[in-house]
Design an enzyme around this catalytic site. Structure first.
Site, mmCIF file in Angstrom:
data_model
loop_
_atom_site.group_PDB
_atom_site.id
_atom_site.type_symbol
_atom_site.label_atom_id
_atom_site.label_comp_id
_atom_site.label_asym_id
_atom_site.label_seq_id
_atom_site.Cartn_x
_atom_site.Cartn_y
_atom_site.Cartn_z
ATOM 1 N N PHE A 23 -8.577 52.857 17.104
ATOM 2 C CA PHE A 23 -9.185 52.859 18.434
ATOM 3 C C PHE A 23 -10.499 51.700 18.413
ATOM 4 O O PHE A 23 -11.382 51.869 19.165
ATOM 5 C CB PHE A 23 -9.807 54.315 18.973
ATOM 6 C CG PHE A 23 -8.809 55.300 18.718
ATOM 7 C CD1 PHE A 23 -7.862 55.575 19.626
ATOM 8 C CD2 PHE A 23 -9.117 56.354 17.836
ATOM 9 C CE1 PHE A 23 -6.992 56.332 19.486
ATOM 10 C CE2 PHE A 23 -8.130 57.202 17.462
ATOM 11 C CZ PHE A 23 -6.994 57.568 18.399
ATOM 12 N N GLY A 25 -9.520 48.541 18.209
ATOM 13 C CA GLY A 25 -8.899 47.386 19.108
ATOM 14 C C GLY A 25 -8.405 46.105 18.018
ATOM 15 O O GLY A 25 -8.147 45.227 18.473
ATOM 16 N N LYS A 26 -7.837 46.748 16.714
ATOM 17 C CA LYS A 26 -7.260 45.763 16.024
ATOM 18 C C LYS A 26 -5.876 45.211 16.374
ATOM 19 O O LYS A 26 -5.846 43.931 16.412
ATOM 20 C CB LYS A 26 -6.930 46.682 14.439
ATOM 21 C CG LYS A 26 -8.078 47.257 13.929
ATOM 22 C CD LYS A 26 -7.729 48.064 12.762
ATOM 23 C CE LYS A 26 -6.804 49.019 12.953
ATOM 24 N NZ LYS A 26 -7.449 50.274 13.735
ATOM 25 N N GLU A 94 -0.468 46.810 11.162
ATOM 26 C CA GLU A 94 -0.394 48.126 10.227
ATOM 27 C C GLU A 94 0.006 47.974 8.935
ATOM 28 O O GLU A 94 0.588 48.722 8.321
ATOM 29 C CB GLU A 94 0.683 49.107 11.191
ATOM 30 C CG GLU A 94 0.284 49.480 12.887
ATOM 31 C CD GLU A 94 -0.869 50.277 12.818
ATOM 32 O OE1 GLU A 94 -1.563 50.853 11.718
ATOM 33 O OE2 GLU A 94 -1.175 50.564 13.915
ATOM 34 N N ALA A 95 -0.697 47.100 8.624
ATOM 35 C CA ALA A 95 -0.360 46.670 6.962
ATOM 36 C C ALA A 95 -0.756 47.781 6.090
ATOM 37 O O ALA A 95 -0.012 47.611 4.863
ATOM 38 C CB ALA A 95 -1.185 45.373 6.655
ATOM 39 N N GLN A 96 -1.500 48.772 6.283
ATOM 40 C CA GLN A 96 -1.844 49.757 5.308
ATOM 41 C C GLN A 96 -0.662 50.501 4.944
ATOM 42 O O GLN A 96 -0.638 51.290 3.911
ATOM 43 C CB GLN A 96 -2.959 50.607 5.820
ATOM 44 C CG GLN A 96 -2.595 51.673 7.077
ATOM 45 C CD GLN A 96 -2.612 50.965 8.432
ATOM 46 O OE1 GLN A 96 -3.024 49.860 8.633
ATOM 47 N NE2 GLN A 96 -2.418 51.754 9.408
ATOM 48 N N CYS A 150 -17.702 56.316 18.538
ATOM 49 C CA CYS A 150 -17.661 57.815 18.194
ATOM 50 C C CYS A 150 -17.506 58.771 19.115
ATOM 51 O O CYS A 150 -18.072 58.709 20.353
ATOM 52 C CB CYS A 150 -19.230 58.194 17.295
ATOM 53 S SG CYS A 150 -19.041 59.796 16.647
ATOM 54 N N CYS A 183 -18.556 58.190 13.829
ATOM 55 C CA CYS A 183 -19.735 57.304 12.915
ATOM 56 C C CYS A 183 -19.732 58.288 11.768
ATOM 57 O O CYS A 183 -19.246 59.310 11.469
ATOM 58 C CB CYS A 183 -20.775 57.397 13.947
ATOM 59 S SG CYS A 183 -21.809 59.192 13.983
ATOM 60 N N HIS A 186 -20.891 61.911 11.755
ATOM 61 C CA HIS A 186 -19.994 62.755 12.409
ATOM 62 C C HIS A 186 -18.732 62.932 11.999
ATOM 63 O O HIS A 186 -17.928 63.437 12.287
ATOM 64 C CB HIS A 186 -19.906 62.632 14.043
ATOM 65 C CG HIS A 186 -21.270 63.045 14.669
ATOM 66 N ND1 HIS A 186 -22.130 62.179 15.251
ATOM 67 C CD2 HIS A 186 -22.014 64.252 14.939
ATOM 68 C CE1 HIS A 186 -23.132 62.454 15.667
ATOM 69 N NE2 HIS A 186 -23.330 63.975 15.499
#
Length: 191
Positions: A23, A25-26, A94-96, A150, A183, A186
């Site tokens: 979330f 904005g990549k 989504e390279a991970q 957050c 964050c 949290h």
């Protein structure tokens, strides 16, 4: 025609990594850059992992922007698509989710003068380094680190919190039903 015949010795390209939590904005940032190159008539090809089944054959942001992408299982498949046409930019979303082979593929494309831009999560839901993103960050010429907001306090979020307890597996494909940005304060420890 072989891959090496299509790409003769070229000046070295650049590598850029866009990273951050879910979330942040990549994909939107990746698509913004792709659009800019396409407007300048720079040949771009986009890849995404098949494991990401949320949008088939598309890289799509939560803002609704999208572009066609080639779905692949292995980073090595990228070479198959580069033997017929010359592309100045290879974009990978989504390279991970790719194996560690992604690092060597990105390096070899870069050595051939191809510019590579990669987006992905830099940490998993446990705040641990995710996949090969740390290795890609180490070889990047440019890094764009994004924050989300957050869901608990509204401060900048650098983490992704899994909010379903289906498993402790690192990879669980999902969206707002399974994850939210948090964050450091949290995000409870490990899952």
């Amino acid at each position: 025609m072989s891959f090496s015949q299509v790409f003769h010795q070229s000046p070295r390209g650049w590598i850029e990594v866009i990273c951050g939590p879910m979330f942040s904005g990549k994909t939107e940032e990746l698509l913004r850059k792709i659009k800019r190159w396409k407007l300048a008539k720079i040949p771009v090809i986009i890849f995404k992992p098949k494991i990401d089944t949320r949008q088939q054959h598309l890289v799509k942001s939560r803002n609704g922007h999208s572009d066609e992408a080639i779905e692949i299982n292995s980073p090595l498949e990228i070479y198959d698509y580069l033997t017929k046409d010359r592309f100045d930019v290879v974009a990978i979303d989504e390279a991970q989710f790719f194996s560690s082979e992604i690092v060597e593929v990105v390096k070899s494309l870069n050595d051939l003068g191809i510019n590579v831009i990669v987006s992905g999560l830099d940490t998993d839901f446990r705040a641990e380094p995710f996949g090969s993103i740390p290795q890609l960050l180490a070889i990047a010429d440019k890094i764009c680190k994004l924050d989300a907001v957050c869901n608990v306090c509204g401060q900048l979020a650098q983490r992704t919190q899994r909010i379903v307890s289906k498993s402790n597996e690192t990879v669980l494909i999902g969206d707002i039903e399974a994850y939210e940005p948090r964050c450091k304060l949290h995000q409870p420890s490990a899952g």
